[in-house]
Design a protein around this motif. Structure first.
Motif, PDB file in Angstrom:
ATOM      1  N   TYR B  89       0.847  -1.195   0.000  1.00 25.28           N
ATOM      2  CA  TYR B  89       0.000   0.000   0.000  1.00 25.28           C
ATOM      3  C   TYR B  89       0.885   1.249   0.000  1.00 25.28           C
ATOM      4  CZ  TYR B  89      -4.130  -2.810   1.194  1.00 25.28           C
ATOM      5  OH  TYR B  89      -5.164  -3.708   1.185  1.00 25.28           O
ATOM      6  N   ALA B  90       0.487   2.226  -0.793  1.00 23.92           N
ATOM      7  CA  ALA B  90       1.206   3.499  -0.860  1.00 23.92           C
ATOM      8  C   ALA B  90       0.435   4.538  -0.059  1.00 23.92           C
ATOM      9  CB  ALA B  90       1.334   3.949  -2.305  1.00 23.92           C
ATOM     10  N   THR B  91       1.091   5.170   0.926  1.00 21.81           N
ATOM     11  CA  THR B  91       0.422   6.229   1.687  1.00 21.81           C
ATOM     12  C   THR B  91       0.647   7.549   0.975  1.00 21.81           C
ATOM     13  OG1 THR B  91       2.362   6.686   3.048  1.00 21.81           O
ATOM     14  CG2 THR B  91       0.848   5.018   3.855  1.00 21.81           C
ATOM     15  N   THR B  92      -0.415   8.304   0.837  1.00 24.61           N
ATOM     16  CA  THR B  92      -0.279   9.612   0.201  1.00 24.61           C
ATOM     17  C   THR B  92      -1.415  10.512   0.646  1.00 24.61           C
ATOM     18  OG1 THR B  92      -0.434  10.820  -1.888  1.00 24.61           O
ATOM     19  CG2 THR B  92      -1.309   8.597  -1.878  1.00 24.61           C
ATOM     20  N   ALA B  93      -1.108  11.797   0.754  1.00 23.13           N
ATOM     21  CA  ALA B  93      -2.118  12.772   1.156  1.00 23.13           C
ATOM     22  C   ALA B  93      -2.721  13.463  -0.063  1.00 23.13           C
ATOM     23  CB  ALA B  93      -1.498  13.815   2.081  1.00 23.13           C
ATOM     24  N   ARG B  94      -2.199  13.119  -1.248  1.00 20.45           N
ATOM     25  CA  ARG B  94      -2.690  13.780  -2.454  1.00 20.45           C
ATOM     26  C   ARG B  94      -3.405  12.795  -3.349  1.00 20.45           C
ATOM     27  NH1 ARG B  94       1.488  15.081  -5.778  1.00 20.45           N
ATOM     28  NH2 ARG B  94       3.039  14.208  -4.353  1.00 20.45           N
ATOM     29  N   SER B  95      -4.457  13.248  -3.978  1.00 16.22           N
ATOM     30  CA  SER B  95      -5.155  12.428  -4.958  1.00 16.22           C
ATOM     31  C   SER B  95      -4.255  12.260  -6.175  1.00 16.22           C
ATOM     32  CB  SER B  95      -6.457  13.124  -5.342  1.00 16.22           C
ATOM     33  OG  SER B  95      -7.143  12.361  -6.295  1.00 16.22           O
ATOM     34  N   ALA B 108      -7.503  -0.413   5.305  1.00 13.19           N
ATOM     35  CA  ALA B 108      -6.182  -0.916   4.906  1.00 13.19           C
ATOM     36  C   ALA B 108      -5.649  -1.895   5.952  1.00 13.19           C
ATOM     37  CB  ALA B 108      -5.208   0.249   4.724  1.00 13.19           C
ATOM     38  N   ALA B 109      -5.810  -1.532   7.236  1.00  9.12           N
ATOM     39  CA  ALA B 109      -5.289  -2.384   8.305  1.00  9.12           C
ATOM     40  C   ALA B 109      -6.060  -3.703   8.384  1.00  9.12           C
ATOM     41  CB  ALA B 109      -5.346  -1.646   9.640  1.00  9.12           C
ATOM     42  N   THR B 110      -7.342  -3.651   8.104  1.00 10.49           N
ATOM     43  CA  THR B 110      -8.136  -4.888   8.062  1.00 10.49           C
ATOM     44  C   THR B 110      -7.568  -5.826   7.000  1.00 10.49           C
ATOM     45  OG1 THR B 110     -10.092  -3.618   8.683  1.00 10.49           O
ATOM     46  CG2 THR B 110     -10.479  -5.798   7.768  1.00 10.49           C
ATOM     47  N   TYR B 167      -0.374   2.140  14.423  1.00  7.56           N
ATOM     48  CA  TYR B 167      -1.473   2.055  15.394  1.00  7.56           C
ATOM     49  C   TYR B 167      -2.652   1.282  14.816  1.00  7.56           C
ATOM     50  CZ  TYR B 167      -5.729   3.731  17.703  1.00  7.56           C
ATOM     51  OH  TYR B 167      -6.953   3.802  18.298  1.00  7.56           O
ATOM     52  N   GLU B 168      -3.022   1.614  13.581  1.00 10.23           N
ATOM     53  CA  GLU B 168      -4.162   0.920  12.972  1.00 10.23           C
ATOM     54  C   GLU B 168      -3.836  -0.554  12.751  1.00 10.23           C
ATOM     55  OE1 GLU B 168      -7.172   1.221  12.529  1.00 10.23           O
ATOM     56  OE2 GLU B 168      -7.713   3.323  12.391  1.00 10.23           O
ATOM     57  N   TRP B 169      -2.601  -0.836  12.345  1.00 14.92           N
ATOM     58  CA  TRP B 169      -2.193  -2.235  12.199  1.00 14.92           C
ATOM     59  C   TRP B 169      -2.388  -2.974  13.522  1.00 14.92           C
ATOM     60  CZ3 TRP B 169      -1.202  -6.744  10.304  1.00 14.92           C
ATOM     61  CH2 TRP B 169      -0.425  -7.646  11.038  1.00 14.92           C
TER      62      TRP B 169
END
Lengths: 265, 265
Positions: B89-95, B108-110, B167-169
């Motif tokens: 998974y790629a984390t990004t704040a931009r569309s 994503a964590a699920t 944290y979510e993981w």
């Protein structure tokens, strides 16, 4: 992660106050303010900040969370800082010998959302950098919130604890149900276009001599179709793929008897 | 928040790898390592770190997340860094104008939890401090993960983005279902002790002349009992409260005719 859209105006929606008890380093006040701003919180209250207020280091560390910094209120006592609130949670990484409910951040945020959603004031207490909250401060809260950290490595700095609580708040509040942007995915192509791609590929492979064992062909075709169907291709992507097939078909001249046949088709 | 229990040994449980693409500042590598350690992650991979590796500033910023730092691996290309993984998974704040699914951290964590729980390798990509991931890097991932930030204040530093994903993981993995400590609350007293408290209080109030309007007494008593029942008191707390009542009763001598009567009981 960049991505701030500075054309959007910041709105001060109802949310929990963040109360820092005797914060020592200005940097931590600043990074806590930034973490609040990331998830839409803005009501920051300081109880006896060691280096006074305003604090140049806090301002430098806040990465322009000006709407939080300019609303900071300073109090002489914790009692005064939480005087107007009706639900107060104390964050702590240590078990206390107090008759208090212990909540995870998820559960705490659920409660905050319903409390604040009903028009009531709520706050989150955070302790000093070195030794957290005093028991007498925890005693003023309704419940304890702790994070599901690795017990062998449990130490978070204040900004990170604030960030996680602000994140959970936003996830449970109305604003948090929306991500800042969603899928920009075009619609998947209608099935007939996918079937067209299958036909194009299979006909090309047939001519290229790909199917060496005719009895295995149906299985091979099914496997290819299964792979391609999983791609959920759009119209444009199918056009691209057909272009890819055509391009390879023309470019790689093979020593294949069918080649001649095709040229005369 | 202090609270690390250094007597507990750190276990390296399966979890997603964290891949930092061309991190610029050593401090950010260190704080990212610390954030990973907080929530039990340990597989940190660096693609072309600007200042090389090992990095003194990273070590100083990591607050003794040694078990993460000593396992860091450095890669020349992102392709090499994710070669062994089957979900990225790629984390990004931009569309991005890419045909990619966009997930929130929760979803994503699920997915990570079920993928890793089945014994498969997964990873999370994080971009450069200043401009995040390149589109060609995002294209190597299965999907985009973005955080439910305030769009007008969306910029998170790398350590904070890593912290939230870690944290979510943990929240979705087996380890995360447990908080590091729970309620230490003693059992609520059996109801007969609460009723004993009611009797003690009401008898004391009767003697002190509290019930001025006899016809209102049942309502007042019910309201008092309701308040006290909500306290969910333990045996010890009820003993304390009865001590409080007795103490006030003896200390504040009132000009009350019943006082005499009591002394002769």
């Amino acid at each position: 992660m960049a991505g701030t859209d500075s054309s959007i105006e910041i709105t001060l929606a109802p949310g929990p106050a963040v109360i820092l008890c005797e914060p020592q380093l200005g940097e931590n006040i600043g990074t806590a303010a930034r973490a609040m701003a990331n998830f839409g919180l803005w009501d920051l209250r300081l109880v006896r900040p060691r280096d006074g207020w305003p604090n140049e280091r806090a301002i430098n560390a806040a990465s322009r969370a000006d709407h939080v910094l300019e609303r900071v209120r300073v109090f002489e006592t914790l009692e005064a800082a939480i005087a107007d609130l009706t639900l107060v949670y104390a964050t702590t990484a240590r078990s206390r010998d107090l008759q208090k409910t212990v909540l995870g951040p998820d559960e705490a945020a659920t409660n905050l959302a319903s409390h604040i959603g009903a028009g009531n004031g709520a706050g989150l207490l955070f302790g000093r950098e070195r030794w957290g909250l005093l028991n007498e401060e925890v005693a003023l809260a309704d419940a304890i919130v702790t994070l599901p950290v690795e017990p062998a490595f449990a130490s978070l700095n204040i900004a990170q604890a604030v960030l996680l609580m602000a994140y959970e708040w936003r996830r449970h509040s109305a604003a948090g149900s929306a991500l800042p942007f969603g899928n920009t995915m075009a619609e998947v192509a209608p099935r007939e276009e996918l079937v067209g791609l299958f036909g194009h590929l299979e006909e090309t492979l047939e001519r290229s001599g790909f199917f060496t064992a005719p009895d295995k062909k149906p299985t091979v075709v099914n496997n290819l179709r299964t792979m391609l169907a999983r791609g959920q291709f759009t119209r444009q992507e199918i056009r691209t793929l057909r272009g890819v097939i055509s391009s390879i078909d023309r470019k790689h001249e093979r020593p294949n008897p069918n080649r001649q046949k095709r040229d005369t088709e």
